[in-house]
Design an enzyme around this catalytic site. Sequence first.
Site, PDB file in Angstrom:
ATOM      1  N   CYS A   2       0.883  -1.170   0.000  1.00  0.00           N
ATOM      2  CA  CYS A   2       0.000   0.000   0.000  1.00  0.00           C
ATOM      3  C   CYS A   2       0.915   1.214   0.000  1.00  0.00           C
ATOM      4  O   CYS A   2       2.096   1.111   0.321  1.00  0.00           O
ATOM      5  CB  CYS A   2      -0.872   0.068   1.256  1.00  0.00           C
ATOM      6  SG  CYS A   2      -2.079  -1.261   1.406  1.00  0.00           S
ATOM      7  N   GLY A  29      -0.416   0.199  -4.837  1.00  0.00           N
ATOM      8  CA  GLY A  29      -1.755  -0.333  -4.614  1.00  0.00           C
ATOM      9  C   GLY A  29      -2.728   0.243  -5.613  1.00  0.00           C
ATOM     10  O   GLY A  29      -2.817   1.461  -5.750  1.00  0.00           O
ATOM     11  N   ASN A 103       0.123   0.738   5.842  1.00  0.00           N
ATOM     12  CA  ASN A 103       0.830  -0.153   4.925  1.00  0.00           C
ATOM     13  C   ASN A 103       1.510  -1.227   5.761  1.00  0.00           C
ATOM     14  O   ASN A 103       2.285  -0.914   6.661  1.00  0.00           O
ATOM     15  CB  ASN A 103       1.872   0.636   4.118  1.00  0.00           C
ATOM     16  CG  ASN A 103       2.738  -0.246   3.227  1.00  0.00           C
ATOM     17  OD1 ASN A 103       3.857   0.114   2.907  1.00  0.00           O
ATOM     18  ND2 ASN A 103       2.240  -1.398   2.821  1.00  0.00           N
ATOM     19  N   GLY A 104       1.215  -2.481   5.444  1.00  0.00           N
ATOM     20  CA  GLY A 104       1.826  -3.599   6.171  1.00  0.00           C
ATOM     21  C   GLY A 104       0.762  -4.531   6.695  1.00  0.00           C
ATOM     22  O   GLY A 104      -0.435  -4.260   6.559  1.00  0.00           O
ATOM     23  N   TYR A 240      11.621  -5.260  -6.314  1.00  0.00           N
ATOM     24  CA  TYR A 240      10.333  -5.295  -7.010  1.00  0.00           C
ATOM     25  C   TYR A 240       9.415  -4.117  -6.690  1.00  0.00           C
ATOM     26  O   TYR A 240       8.923  -3.445  -7.581  1.00  0.00           O
ATOM     27  CB  TYR A 240       9.607  -6.613  -6.682  1.00  0.00           C
ATOM     28  CG  TYR A 240       8.167  -6.640  -7.135  1.00  0.00           C
ATOM     29  CD1 TYR A 240       7.844  -6.787  -8.481  1.00  0.00           C
ATOM     30  CD2 TYR A 240       7.128  -6.479  -6.222  1.00  0.00           C
ATOM     31  CE1 TYR A 240       6.528  -6.788  -8.903  1.00  0.00           C
ATOM     32  CE2 TYR A 240       5.808  -6.476  -6.642  1.00  0.00           C
ATOM     33  CZ  TYR A 240       5.510  -6.628  -7.972  1.00  0.00           C
ATOM     34  OH  TYR A 240       4.218  -6.615  -8.389  1.00  0.00           O
TER      35      TYR A 240
END
Length: 456
Positions: A2, A29, A103-104, A240
Site C-alpha cells: 500500500c 496499490g 501499509n503492512g 520489485y
Amino acid sequence: MCGVFGIRAPGRDVARLAYFGLHALQHRGQESAGIAVSDGGRLTVLRDLGLVAQVFDERTLSGLQGELAIGHTRYSTTGANAWANAQPLLHHGPTRTVAVGHNGNLVNVEALQERAGSRLASTSDSEVIAALVANDERPLTEALARTMRLLQGAATVVGLAEGKLFAFRDRHGFRPLVLGTLDGDPVVASESCALDLVGARLEREVRPGELVIADDGGVTVTQAVPEAQRSALCIFEFFYLARPDTRLAGVEVHGARVRMGETLAAEAPVDADLVLPVPDSGTPAAIGFARATGIPFSEGLIKNRYVGRTFIQPEQGMREQGIRMKFNPLAEVAGKRLVVVDDSIIRGSTTRQIVGMLFDAGAAEVHLRVSAPPVVSPCFYGMDFASEDEMIAARTDVEGVRAEIGATSLAYLSLEGLQAATRRPESALCRACLTRDYPTAVPVNAAKDRFESAPA
Ligand code: SF4
C-alpha cells in the site's frame, strides 16, 4: 503493498497535494484510494475502489477542505478488495475520532481486536490500529506510543486526530516511510518519489519505532518504541516493489537494480544476441545485465501499461488471451538467442506464458535470469503472494522450475549478490520469503480473508 501519504500545510490545498502524492504511490496499490482531511476539528474522508484518478476528480477534491490530509492507495493483504476496507479508515471512539492509512500486515491482529474492544466496520487489520488510538483515554501522544508498543508485524501508518497529523513505523521498519518538508510544512510518504512529485524536500527516513506528530507547535519526532535489535526493511522493496526513482535507506532503487543485473551477469553468464526485460520492474536489472556483458539491450516485450489490476473483468474469451493483454513481443526477437531478465518468479504461470510467447514469436533460445533468489515462503508483512504450495520454487529445484516454465536455461541471483546490491547489511533487512528466517513470530492463519466471516 500500500502507499501512504500525509501533509500538514495550513493555507494550502492539502487534498490536492495528497492526490498528487498518491499518484506517485499508485504502483503500491491499485485496488482502492482515499484521502482524509481535517480542518483542525472535523474529519472528512473520501475513499473508493479504483485508481487514484478514478476515485477523485475536480469536484470531489474541491470538497475536501482542510489544513491536514492523509492519503492511501491499497492493495489488499488482509481483508477483501471491498469498499469497507478502502482507506483511510475512520474510527469514532469514546476519546477521539481517528483516521488512519496503513501499509503492512500485523501478525497479532486477533489479540489486538479483543483489546480494541469496539465493533469494527471493516475486515482489514488497519481499523484495529485506529480503534486502539480512538479508545485510549490517555493524551494522543501517549495513546499512539502505547498502540505502537502493542503492534507486532508491519505497520507504517499515517493518521489524523485532534487536528494533528501523525505517522509512525513499527519497531522493525518493514515498510518504508520518509519525512520531508514543503516550504517548511511537513510531508510524510511511503517513498521519496512522492515527495519529489509534490516538490517537497526529503529530510530523512522515519526510523523504525519513531513517531512523528505535526501540529501548531511544529514537528516532533520521538522514539516511541525501541528499534528492534534486528531492523527488517523488506528486501522485496529493493528488487520489485518500490519505484526505481525512490531512495530507500539512502540507496536509489534503480541503481540497486542495475547492480543486481550486473552481478547476475557475472554469476550466470550466457552467450546470447539480445537482453530484454520483463517490464517494468525487470528493466533496470536487464540494463545492468546488458552493460556488464556487452550484449545489446532490447525492449523486446512491449507492455500495455493501461491493463492493470482493475475491477473491470475482461470477458472470458479475452481472459484466455491471458498474458497477451499485457505484453506483446517485437519482431526482432525472431531467430535470436534471448536473455530475459525478470525480478522474481512466484507461481511461474506468468513466466511460462512469457517464455511461450517469445518462442511463438520465433526466439531461438530463451535464457531466463532472475534478479533475486527463489521466493520459497509466504510474506506475513504486507506482500500478498501465493501460499507456499502455490510457489513454484518451494515445490521444486532450479532445474524443476526451468522445466516447468519451458526456458532454455534459468538462473537466479544469489542472496549474497542481492544483499550486496542493496548496500544494506543483512542485519537491516527482512529476507524471510527467500530464507524462511522470519524476524517475528508468524501467525498460524494468515489468510487474507480470515476476518471476512466476523460480524461487522
Ligand atoms: S517476507 Fe519477503 S516480502 Fe515480506 S517483508 Fe520480508 S522480505 Fe519483504
